[in-house]
Design a protein around this motif. Structure first.
Motif, short mmCIF file in Angstrom:
data_model
loop_
_atom_site.label_atom_id
_atom_site.label_comp_id
_atom_site.label_asym_id
_atom_site.label_seq_id
_atom_site.Cartn_x
_atom_site.Cartn_y
_atom_site.Cartn_z
N GLN A 159 2.54 5.42 16.44
CA GLN A 159 1.61 4.53 15.73
C GLN A 159 1.83 3.06 16.11
O GLN A 159 0.86 2.29 16.23
CB GLN A 159 1.78 4.71 14.23
CG GLN A 159 1.39 6.11 13.76
CD GLN A 159 1.66 6.28 12.27
OE1 GLN A 159 0.91 5.80 11.43
NE2 GLN A 159 2.75 6.95 11.95
N LEU A 218 10.52 4.27 5.98
CA LEU A 218 10.24 3.38 7.11
C LEU A 218 11.45 2.76 7.81
O LEU A 218 11.52 2.80 9.04
CB LEU A 218 9.33 2.24 6.65
CG LEU A 218 7.82 2.42 6.79
CD1 LEU A 218 7.13 1.19 6.20
CD2 LEU A 218 7.42 2.59 8.25
N ARG A 251 1.51 4.33 9.18
CA ARG A 251 1.87 4.90 7.88
C ARG A 251 2.95 5.95 8.09
O ARG A 251 2.79 6.84 8.92
CB ARG A 251 0.67 5.51 7.17
CG ARG A 251 0.95 5.83 5.70
CD ARG A 251 -0.30 6.24 4.95
NE ARG A 251 -0.06 6.27 3.51
CZ ARG A 251 -0.28 5.24 2.69
NH1 ARG A 251 -0.74 4.11 3.18
NH2 ARG A 251 -0.05 5.34 1.39
N THR A 272 0.80 -1.22 0.00
CA THR A 272 0.00 0.00 0.00
C THR A 272 0.84 1.27 0.00
O THR A 272 0.28 2.38 0.03
CB THR A 272 -0.94 0.02 1.22
OG1 THR A 272 -0.16 -0.16 2.41
CG2 THR A 272 -1.98 -1.08 1.11
N LEU A 273 2.16 1.15 -0.04
CA LEU A 273 3.04 2.31 -0.05
C LEU A 273 3.74 2.43 -1.39
O LEU A 273 4.08 1.42 -2.03
CB LEU A 273 4.11 2.21 1.04
CG LEU A 273 3.65 2.17 2.50
CD1 LEU A 273 4.86 2.18 3.42
CD2 LEU A 273 2.71 3.32 2.83
N HIS A 275 5.01 9.29 7.44
CA HIS A 275 4.68 10.61 6.89
C HIS A 275 5.92 11.16 6.19
O HIS A 275 6.96 11.35 6.81
CB HIS A 275 4.26 11.57 7.99
CG HIS A 275 4.00 12.96 7.50
ND1 HIS A 275 2.89 13.30 6.75
CD2 HIS A 275 4.74 14.10 7.63
CE1 HIS A 275 2.95 14.59 6.46
NE2 HIS A 275 4.04 15.10 6.97
N GLY A 314 -3.42 -0.83 7.46
CA GLY A 314 -3.85 0.54 7.72
C GLY A 314 -3.62 1.01 9.14
O GLY A 314 -4.20 2.01 9.57
N VAL A 366 1.36 -1.82 8.12
CA VAL A 366 1.11 -0.78 7.12
C VAL A 366 -0.05 -1.19 6.23
O VAL A 366 -1.00 -0.42 6.00
CB VAL A 366 2.37 -0.50 6.29
CG1 VAL A 366 2.03 0.38 5.08
CG2 VAL A 366 3.44 0.17 7.14
N ASP A 367 0.00 -2.39 5.71
CA ASP A 367 -1.02 -2.84 4.76
C ASP A 367 -2.37 -3.06 5.43
O ASP A 367 -3.40 -3.10 4.74
CB ASP A 367 -0.54 -4.09 4.03
CG ASP A 367 0.57 -3.80 3.03
OD1 ASP A 367 0.71 -2.63 2.61
OD2 ASP A 367 1.32 -4.73 2.68
N GLU A 416 7.44 6.45 0.23
CA GLU A 416 6.92 6.18 1.56
C GLU A 416 7.63 4.98 2.19
O GLU A 416 7.97 5.00 3.38
CB GLU A 416 5.42 5.91 1.48
CG GLU A 416 4.60 7.13 1.10
CD GLU A 416 3.15 6.76 0.82
OE1 GLU A 416 2.26 7.45 1.34
OE2 GLU A 416 2.91 5.77 0.08
#
Length: 308
Positions: A161, A123, A275, A114-115, A277, A272, A269-270, A119
């Motif tokens: 997070q 990480l 994530r 998803t990134l 920034h 949700g 991450v996938d 992005e």
């Protein structure tokens, strides 16, 4: 290939584009066509000579990468064409500010689906630092009270997070202009360290993630049996002895490559749940500008370099 090379210690101006030989592979390694490289404070410290991890120049700084496997040596975990990300070799040279990086395949993981690459490159070093401190060393879980220093920075915003994903109650320290950002990330409390003495405002904390060299000030907020996770002073045996003598646990963290943790982070991450920034991105040949921005101390999240 193109790479950012410095031939002397100094300010951002020492970072220059050069043509260098493409890396060759050993067994178990992959050659990654870099699409993006993360910029971390440690890169600036190495560049300036303040932290001489790589010895004397010339060298190429950087560790965070996201890209596509271009070649795979026998025994490698990945095939040509797979998208991967990671932080190879740290604290030894990885040469991430370049078009290609060679790395042991077990120091990389598949990129979160998803990134995008920019992005994903934001990480590895920051997220692994937070994960290895909070999860591996402190073992945070449901209901734990966690205090995060520099909570809007690279490590901090991911630590907030990760802690929330583990069910913790998160107290974030940051200047007031960054409070809305941290609330959006899920912080339960946000304290302006410039106007409030957090040692008077906070108590009964299970884990403190310290990236500010606060030392024994953590004792004022840590409950008996609590854990101080120290990033900047992981080597400080005197501090460790004081914390342990006070009935708390000292966990010094020096981040290291770890594909299993990268896979766990990619899953979050996938799903949700976390994530990165990306505050700003620059093309590879503007690495000096990226270092200037990171050095300003005003960045929320991460800065990355993109590679065409």
């Amino acid at each position: 290939m193109r790479a950012i090379v410095q031939k002397e210690f100094g300010g951002p101006e020492v970072l220059r584009v050069a043509e260098v030989e493409r890396p060759t592979l050993r067994s178990g390694e992959v050659l990654v066509r870099v699409r993006a490289a993360g910029v971390n404070p440690v890169d600036l410290a190495v560049r300036s000579g303040a932290l001489p991890l790589l010895g004397e120049p010339s060298f190429t700084v950087g560790w965070d990468v996201s890209g596509v496997v271009e070649e795979a040596a026998p025994g490698a975990r990945y095939r040509v064409g797979e998208e991967v990300y990671g932080m190879p070799f740290f604290p030894r040279a990885a040469g991430a500010y370049a078009e290609y990086v060679a790395a042991p395949s077990r120091q990389l993981a598949r990129k979160p689906a998803t990134l995008d690459h920019a992005e994903a490159a934001a990480l590895p070093l920051a997220a692994l630092t937070a994960w290895q401190g909070l999860v591996d060393r402190a073992g945070i879980g449901e209901g734990d009270r966690v205090l995060v220093h520099r909570a809007a920075g690279g490590v901090g915003h991911l630590a907030v997070q990760i802690a929330k994903a583990r069910g913790a109650y998160v107290i974030a320290l940051a200047s007031e202009p960054k409070h809305a950002f941290l609330r959006e990330l899920g912080a339960d409390e946000v304290i302006d360290y410039r106007t409030t003495d957090y040692t008077e405002a906070v108590s009964d904390v299970d884990v403190v993630l310290d990236s500010s060299s606060e030392g024994t000030r953590a004792l004022a907020v840590l409950k008996p049996g609590g854990t101080l996770v120290s990033i900047m002073e992981h080597w400080n045996q005197g501090l460790a002895a004081e914390i342990e003598a006070a009935g708390r646990t000292f966990a010094g963290v020096s981040v290291e490559p770890d594909y299993a943790s990268l896979e766990a982070l990619a899953a979050l991450v996938d799903e949700g749940r976390i994530r990165p920034h990306v505050a700003a991105s620059f093309p590879l040949d503007e690495a000096a500008r990226a270092h200037e921005l990171v050095g300003s101390g005003s960045v929320r999240g991460k800065v990355v370099l993109t590679v065409d």
